[in-house]
Motif scaffolding. Sequence first.
Motif, short mmCIF file in Angstrom:
data_model
loop_
_atom_site.label_atom_id
_atom_site.label_comp_id
_atom_site.label_asym_id
_atom_site.label_seq_id
_atom_site.Cartn_x
_atom_site.Cartn_y
_atom_site.Cartn_z
N VAL A 181 -14.32 -1.89 1.21
CA VAL A 181 -13.62 -1.68 -0.06
C VAL A 181 -12.70 -0.47 0.13
O VAL A 181 -12.97 0.39 0.99
CB VAL A 181 -14.62 -1.44 -1.21
N LEU A 182 -11.64 -0.39 -0.64
CA LEU A 182 -10.78 0.78 -0.64
C LEU A 182 -10.87 1.44 -2.01
O LEU A 182 -10.80 0.77 -3.04
CB LEU A 182 -9.33 0.40 -0.35
N TRP A 183 -11.02 2.75 -2.00
CA TRP A 183 -10.99 3.55 -3.22
C TRP A 183 -9.60 4.19 -3.25
O TRP A 183 -9.15 4.74 -2.24
CB TRP A 183 -12.06 4.64 -3.18
N LEU A 184 -8.93 4.14 -4.38
CA LEU A 184 -7.57 4.67 -4.39
C LEU A 184 -7.19 5.28 -5.73
O LEU A 184 -7.71 4.93 -6.78
CB LEU A 184 -6.57 3.58 -4.00
N ARG A 185 -6.26 6.22 -5.62
CA ARG A 185 -5.56 6.77 -6.78
C ARG A 185 -4.10 6.41 -6.61
O ARG A 185 -3.52 6.63 -5.55
CB ARG A 185 -5.71 8.29 -6.84
N GLY A 186 -3.51 5.83 -7.65
CA GLY A 186 -2.10 5.47 -7.56
C GLY A 186 -1.88 3.98 -7.66
O GLY A 186 -2.69 3.25 -8.23
N ASP A 187 -0.78 3.54 -7.08
CA ASP A 187 -0.35 2.15 -7.18
C ASP A 187 -0.88 1.35 -6.01
O ASP A 187 -0.54 1.64 -4.86
CB ASP A 187 1.19 2.12 -7.19
N PRO A 188 -1.65 0.29 -6.26
CA PRO A 188 -2.21 -0.49 -5.16
C PRO A 188 -1.26 -1.56 -4.62
O PRO A 188 -1.69 -2.51 -3.97
CB PRO A 188 -3.43 -1.15 -5.80
N VAL B 193 -3.04 7.28 -2.85
CA VAL B 193 -3.97 8.06 -2.04
C VAL B 193 -5.19 7.18 -1.84
O VAL B 193 -5.80 6.74 -2.83
CB VAL B 193 -4.35 9.39 -2.73
N VAL B 194 -5.55 6.90 -0.60
CA VAL B 194 -6.53 5.84 -0.30
C VAL B 194 -7.63 6.35 0.63
O VAL B 194 -7.38 7.19 1.50
CB VAL B 194 -5.81 4.64 0.38
N SER B 195 -8.84 5.84 0.45
CA SER B 195 -9.94 6.11 1.38
C SER B 195 -10.91 4.94 1.36
O SER B 195 -11.03 4.24 0.35
CB SER B 195 -10.67 7.39 0.98
#
Length: 385
Positions: free
Chosen positions: A122-129, A220-222
Amino acid sequence: MTQPDLSMDAAVTALAGVDRPRDRDASETYARVWWSVLAEPGDGAAGELVARFGPEDALRIALSDVDDEWSSARSRWMPRADSGAVRRALDAARRAGARLLVPSDPRWPSRLHDLGTHAPHVLWLRGDPEPAESAPTVAIVGARAATPYGEAVAADLAAELAASGVVVVSGAAYGIDGAAHRAALSTEGRTIAFLAGGVDRAYPRGHESLLASIAKSGAVVSETPCGAAPTKWRFLSRNRLIAAVADAVIVVEAGHRSGSLNTAAHAAQLGRALGAVPGPVTSAASAGSHRVLREFDGVCVTSAADVREMLGGPVAAPPTPDGRTDETSRLLDALSSRVGRDTEDVARRAGFAYADAQALLGLAELDGRAARGEDGLWRSVKRGR
């Protein structure tokens, strides 16, 4: 350990405020969140188990007490089998305004599938996917302890590429990464930062405002859950994601053992286009870049035009008067084709700081607009039109 409740109702409740999956996807998404907590990034055994049985059944197998082929891997997953840890990660994501992205989502970066069993759960993100493949994507990476020359080259490449519609990807570190992100933002281009820890934790702390700016227009992705700390291993594992999502990876400046070479190695293994910016042969900061050119058969990159050629030429260069930036014009105005001038004199005449003048002179030399004579003095070089 008691098996987690993966029912649709439990999953929807747990994911509230973080994800809005279709009902049939809620249980799968929740199981993938569990996997991101249980397994370290790139855990091949976890990836194989999920690939064979799906995330939900794989989780039940992983948390069982059966003595089977997964017993060895289970011994490293079980200490993290804590519903409280999963709940805290989701709570932290809600506070940070983070969202989830899973492979079934159409916005998932499809190039990550090339990682096989080492792909993120899974990817956790802030912003536009928005998927990275909606536009050509270039990773610009390099040393944290970058020289003014390296940062100037990274900024020049990122700004021109981002202005022409290329997505710039990097790791948000000090030095080359930060210079690339800032330059892309300065042109109102799109840039994506991949972190080694949770997206709710700004790392490095000095880039908190930069990461906030990236999240506003990019992402911003992790793959690690919110609250996770960046570790040396996670930095190295994160590099495979940067290489995987990119069409081309450019190493701007890197020491002989730089982590950027790890990114370059992933790019080579994945068949991504790979390039490096040459530096002075006497500079330890460019030793890694030269290794990419020599040992990885990297393309020698001296301008954004070289990168566009690596991409197959799908993106045109943004128009600039006489092909020069304002800063380059100021620099060339301070030079003479007849009279040699030292760097300090050029800086004074152009109104630059010494380090900025030094970096711009290096760029002008690469572009064939300036040359340094045997006397150590700089002169402008006239080019035919």
